[in-house]
Design a protein around this motif. Sequence first.
Motif: not given
Length: 127
Positions: A95-116
């Motif tokens: 929403h804030r047009h911050e693509p670099q931060a989204i990349t970090v969120n996606i990496v952390l999301l993938a890590m969390a999904v892997f653990v789950a």
Amino acid sequence: MNIALWIVAGLLAVVFLGSGVTKLAQPKEKLVASSTGAALDGYGAGAIKAIGTLEVLAAAGLILPAALTTATVLVPLAALGTALLMVGAALTHLHRHEPQAITVNIVLLAMAVFVAWGRFAAQPFTT
């Protein structure tokens, strides 16, 4: 697999503990002024403290139940909660047009999904 799950959960716990403690310890103005906290500008101080609390709880939930061998089902549930936090963070950055931060969120999301996934299906804790 068990070692990989412990490592990823540990890394997530470190990240979320640091982020959560920062949100709990610093006033909103100082957080918003920093480059990493700019996305928090649209949130009230109470909402920021709530996010920080959720992050600290996620960090604790990723490690403590397994380390104490008590209620180990909380580990994958904490990982799911962490994934949901990252979905919310990614939507905020989108929403804030911050693509670099989204990349970090996606990496952390993938890590969390892997653990789950790993703790629910591939390598659950046995008691």
